[in-house]
Design an enzyme around this catalytic site. Sequence first.
Site, PDB file in Angstrom:
ATOM      1  N   SER A 197      -9.431   2.440   2.656  1.00 30.28           N
ATOM      2  CA  SER A 197      -8.370   3.066   1.880  1.00 30.28           C
ATOM      3  C   SER A 197      -7.455   2.076   1.147  1.00 30.28           C
ATOM      4  O   SER A 197      -6.579   2.487   0.382  1.00 30.28           O
ATOM      5  CB  SER A 197      -7.515   3.952   2.799  1.00 30.28           C
TER       6      SER A 197
ATOM      7  N   SER B 158     -10.522   0.368   6.588  1.00 34.58           N
ATOM      8  CA  SER B 158      -9.713   0.632   5.396  1.00 34.58           C
ATOM      9  C   SER B 158      -9.231  -0.631   4.695  1.00 34.58           C
ATOM     10  O   SER B 158      -8.868  -0.590   3.521  1.00 34.58           O
ATOM     11  CB  SER B 158      -8.504   1.494   5.757  1.00 34.58           C
TER      12      SER B 158
ATOM     13  N   LYS C 164       0.828  -1.201   0.000  1.00 33.67           N
ATOM     14  CA  LYS C 164       0.000   0.000   0.000  1.00 33.67           C
ATOM     15  C   LYS C 164       0.866   1.256   0.000  1.00 33.67           C
ATOM     16  O   LYS C 164       1.912   1.291   0.670  1.00 33.67           O
ATOM     17  CB  LYS C 164      -0.914  -0.039   1.227  1.00 33.67           C
TER      18      LYS C 164
END
Length: 479
Positions: free
Chosen positions: A161, A185, A86
């Site tokens: 996210s 997320s 990420k």
Amino acid sequence: MKPDTPFTGPDVCALPAREVVAALRKREISPTEVVAASAQRIADVEPAVNAMPTVCAERAEAKIAELGQGEADHVGWLAGLPIGIKDLNAVEGVRTTWGNLTLKDFVPDASDPMVERLEARGGLVMGKTNTPEFGAGGNSTNPVFGATRNPWDTRMNAGGSSGGAAASLATGEVWLSHGSDLMGSLRTPAAHCSVLGLRPSPGRCGGGPGSAAFLTEGLQGPMARDVRDLALFLDAMTGYDPRMPISLDAPATSFQAELDRQSKPPRIAFSEDQNGFAAVEREIRTVLRGAMEEVMKAGATVEETCPDLPDLNETYLALRGLHYGSVIASLPEPVRAVFGERLSDNVAYAKRLTAQAIYDAMRARTTLYEIMRGFLTRFDVLAIPVVGIAPDLVEHDYPRHVDGAEIGTYEDWLRFSFLATTTLLPALSMPAGFTAGGLPVGLQLVGPPRGEAVLLRTALFIEEALDLGNRPIDPVIRH
């Protein structure tokens, strides 16, 4: 029923991660071949989904020479498997932006400890997956790279996210992808893209953010396409590192081995809306009820019940404020100067928190934990929605209405994420079915304290009962 969706990528990209790792360990396939297959798939699907905007295939190839110099005997050894990281975690020599315009060209000279761990255990970083600015948002869009689109319908968003991570798995770009979770997320994107994401117990996968390493709210975790691959990646991420002060020693029995242990059919507490805590669309309720019916037919005990959870909303929001006040509000002024509205609002909320609100949250958190600890002595997991709606249009920052009711704030539509974060219980998001329009619906399992093994065994039972499959798909391109 799962939509009939083709996959036209390299055959190896459709295999489970554990099968590719087994072949790599036996040298039946080379890391070079696997990296090339991943690179081809990324090139083919990125124009449609924008899941991995920064690709570092050449770096992955160069790292092949270092395989075996780390922890090659580790139970989580990945043996040269390409993975996604990420874009909130630094990777040495690779552009790392946090979705922030000031940092759009930043290239770190050192990797985060978790990245170092995964590379030492045979993971090859293939690229950085897309995320909203500093992870603040349920839609993975930012001013640097734009929006990640949902592989099941490219008009829709992939959640946030960790939306880029989830979409990269669903399309077969990589086999395993790293995520993180504060307000769902990791769980929301998994639900939106029909993959799995595990928010672990604090310390199970390292620690909190580097600048606030003792925080327990924002945690890293594994994402994968099925439960057994999730266990493999969890094993690869687990273990003590003094640079991550809350990190835990690896358990005596690996999580992969835990899935092979004989166990009774699970006892599942199920609630469609967590006692009315959050709004849920009727179609989502129907899909989740249908999933629980199939799980009962397979032999599980399912009881519709949920404990009273007093002051959960206020408690969670205060704890989330601690994260934004400790981590985001202290970033350098040039970085803060270009914050988007969502991030600015979160920082402003954190700065308005009173000391009394924080004290109250600490006491209420303890009460909520004790309620859940007692409740989960009678059940293996509490099953609740991940979110109350199917994926929304990619242009929408967040939904304004759920089941006909107006959503008051951005946080309200993600309320089902609050319980696990507040009580520090592990939680897993997994596929539960699809809407009539072919969009994924996710089921969230909240497990007992440090109960990842129980969580994974229950998820495996549900996965086998629902038989939704785990192959990646070609993006369903709609305009």
